[in-house]
Design an enzyme around this catalytic site. Structure first.
Site, PDB file in Angstrom:
ATOM      1  N   ARG A  51       0.850  -1.192   0.000  1.00 49.51           N
ATOM      2  CA  ARG A  51       0.000   0.000   0.000  1.00 49.51           C
ATOM      3  C   ARG A  51       0.887   1.243   0.000  1.00 49.51           C
ATOM      4  NH1 ARG A  51       1.772   1.939   3.869  1.00 49.51           N
ATOM      5  NH2 ARG A  51       0.745   3.910   3.418  1.00 49.51           N
ATOM      6  N   GLY A  52       0.219   2.398  -0.215  1.00 51.52           N
ATOM      7  CA  GLY A  52       0.970   3.637  -0.339  1.00 51.52           C
ATOM      8  C   GLY A  52       1.196   3.910  -1.827  1.00 51.52           C
ATOM      9  N   ALA A  53       1.054   5.185  -2.207  1.00 44.46           N
ATOM     10  CA  ALA A  53       0.990   5.534  -3.627  1.00 44.46           C
ATOM     11  C   ALA A  53       2.133   4.955  -4.478  1.00 44.46           C
ATOM     12  CB  ALA A  53       0.955   7.061  -3.763  1.00 44.46           C
ATOM     13  N   ARG A 106      -7.238  -0.392  -6.771  1.00 47.01           N
ATOM     14  CA  ARG A 106      -7.375   0.782  -5.900  1.00 47.01           C
ATOM     15  C   ARG A 106      -7.566   1.998  -6.806  1.00 47.01           C
ATOM     16  NH1 ARG A 106      -4.448   0.979  -0.765  1.00 47.01           N
ATOM     17  NH2 ARG A 106      -6.121   2.441  -0.300  1.00 47.01           N
ATOM     18  N   GLN A 205      -2.352   3.126   9.826  1.00 49.32           N
ATOM     19  CA  GLN A 205      -1.042   3.147   9.148  1.00 49.32           C
ATOM     20  C   GLN A 205      -0.029   3.996   9.915  1.00 49.32           C
ATOM     21  OE1 GLN A 205      -3.997   3.617   7.623  1.00 49.32           O
ATOM     22  NE2 GLN A 205      -3.972   2.940   5.507  1.00 49.32           N
ATOM     23  N   ASP A 246      -2.025  11.044  -2.635  1.00 44.91           N
ATOM     24  CA  ASP A 246      -2.338   9.909  -3.515  1.00 44.91           C
ATOM     25  C   ASP A 246      -2.648  10.363  -4.928  1.00 44.91           C
ATOM     26  OD1 ASP A 246      -3.284   9.162  -0.558  1.00 44.91           O
ATOM     27  OD2 ASP A 246      -2.504   7.403  -1.606  1.00 44.91           O
ATOM     28  N   ASN A 256      -5.507  12.738  -0.146  1.00 44.93           N
ATOM     29  CA  ASN A 256      -4.645  11.954   0.745  1.00 44.93           C
ATOM     30  C   ASN A 256      -5.538  11.214   1.745  1.00 44.93           C
ATOM     31  OD1 ASN A 256      -1.900  11.242   1.503  1.00 44.93           O
ATOM     32  ND2 ASN A 256      -2.283  12.316   3.408  1.00 44.93           N
ATOM     33  N   LYS A 257      -4.913  10.430   2.589  1.00 46.47           N
ATOM     34  CA  LYS A 257      -5.658   9.600   3.548  1.00 46.47           C
ATOM     35  C   LYS A 257      -6.710  10.414   4.302  1.00 46.47           C
ATOM     36  CE  LYS A 257      -5.359   6.042   3.991  1.00 46.47           C
ATOM     37  NZ  LYS A 257      -6.285   5.066   3.349  1.00 46.47           N
TER      38      LYS A 257
END
Ligand code: MRU
Length: 359
Positions: A51-53, A106, A205, A246, A256-257
């Site tokens: 995970r993570g861009a 995603r 996270q 993201d 973003n998150k």
């Protein structure tokens, strides 16, 4: 990144096998897993093992390359996936379906689509080109992150107390990270830095991954509840905020998150600089404003349940919400450009109003 004395990337390829750090097991166990088909890669992204861009982007690039490698083709030559009209259709159909499947894993992270596009095009020349392009995407992610660290470090004063949200460290990219890369550089260059890591419910996270990374790097930090940021800012305990992104629209709005937006608004209220660290591969020139960014909705299970190990290290899932109630779980929010002090990119610091002309 360095884990227990060994250098790792978050995701990498050897031969036709993709290796990756299984992020769902962290911080309780450090496990490397393998993906040998593009479908394995899709599963790893969908389940947030990767995970993570930037890490998603690299994994998607490798997935697209594996799809080219495994596409049906005739015996005329390996450089041409299919060269008879009947076979060509089935080959291209396979590749297009694979791309659709990879891109459906995603929806929000721009890097995923950036990578599939590049590797898809390279594969039209040959499967070997697809593999090479996927490797370049991953290498570029690591080198961009390193440059973000260098530019971002120039913004950090000795003694800074920095708030960050979610995980935009090395685990979220191939190496170095974005929001955390400047912090690591500052720490290594001898500056005193202190980090407030938002826990980042529902998947935590920040509490699990950012805290684990900072611990590995020896950076002083503390985990804070998601709702503590405003109070800390109001009491003058935060000098700057750095988050990742993201997807960034052409007008500088940044997804973003979930929870990032409220930090940005509060930071503005208290005159605290709010920086977004992201490589230019996260900017989406085809997206005019944040209104066009697709926000992923994730399962309510992530809100209703939490996972963790017991004293013997056995993982358990426990219910943490009132039985019978449902949950809403939007994974990202969009921070309007007006709240962003600047973007820390591999090309330097870019002001929101410069995004349209400099990217
Ligand atoms: O849902 P995730 O964990 O893949 O979310 C992505 C993120 O890690 C954050 O939004 C991050 O701050 C930007 S991407 C490194």
């Amino acid at each position: 990144m360095n884990v227990n004395g060994t250098d790792y990337r978050t995701v990498w390829m050897e031969g036709n096998t993709v290796f990756y750090i299984e992020q769902n097991r962290l911080p309780f166990a450090f496990v490397i897993k393998e993906a040998i088909t593009y479908q394995d890669c899709c599963t790893a992204i969908r389940e947030m093992q990767v995970r993570g861009a930037g890490a998603i982007g690299a994994m998607a690039g490798f997935a697209m390359a594996l799809a080219w490698v495994s596409a049906p083709r005739n015996t005329a030559g390996s450089l041409v996936p299919c060269d008879e009209s009947t076979h060509q259709d089935s080959c291209m159909e396979y590749i297009r379906n694979a791309r659709t499947e990879i891109e459906a894993t995603r929806p929000t992270a721009r890097n995923l689509f950036y990578a599939t596009e590049l590797v898809f095009e390279a594969g039209m020349r040959s499967p070997e080109e697809a593999l090479a392009e996927a490797q370049r995407v991953a290498d570029r992610d690591a080198s961009d992150s390193r440059m973000i660290g260098e530019y971002g470090n120039s913004l950090i004063r000795d003694g800074s107390r920095i708030l960050t949200h979610c995980n935009a460290g090395w685990l979220a990219f191939v190496d170095f990270g974005t929001a955390l890369s400047p912090i690591y550089m500052a720490h290594k260059s001898g500056k005193n830095v202190f980090v407030y890591a938002d826990e980042t419910r529902p998947r935590s996270q920040g509490a699990r991954l950012t805290a684990w990374e900072l611990f590995q790097e020896g950076v002083p930090h503390v985990i804070i509840p998601d709702n503590a940021g405003a109070s800390l800012m109001a009491r003058g305990k935060v000098d700057m905020v750095i988050t990742g992104a993201d997807r960034i629209a052409a007008n500088g709005d940044a997804a973003n998150k979930i929870g990032t937006l409220e930090k940005a608004i509060v930071a503005r209220e208290y005159g605290i600089p709010f920086y977004v660290a992201a490589p230019t591969s996260t900017f989406d020139p085809g997206c005019a404003s944040g209104n066009e960014i697709v926000i992923e909705e994730r399962s309510e299970e992530e809100v209703l349940y939490q996972e963790g190990p017991d004293a013997d290290g056995v993982m358990h899932r426990i219910q943490v919400c009132s039985p019978g109630s449902h949950a809403l779980n939007p994974a990202f929010d969009v921070t309007p450009a007006k709240y962003i002090t600047g973007f820390i990119t591999e090309r330097g610091i870019i002001r929101p109003e410069e995004v349209g002309c400099r990217i």
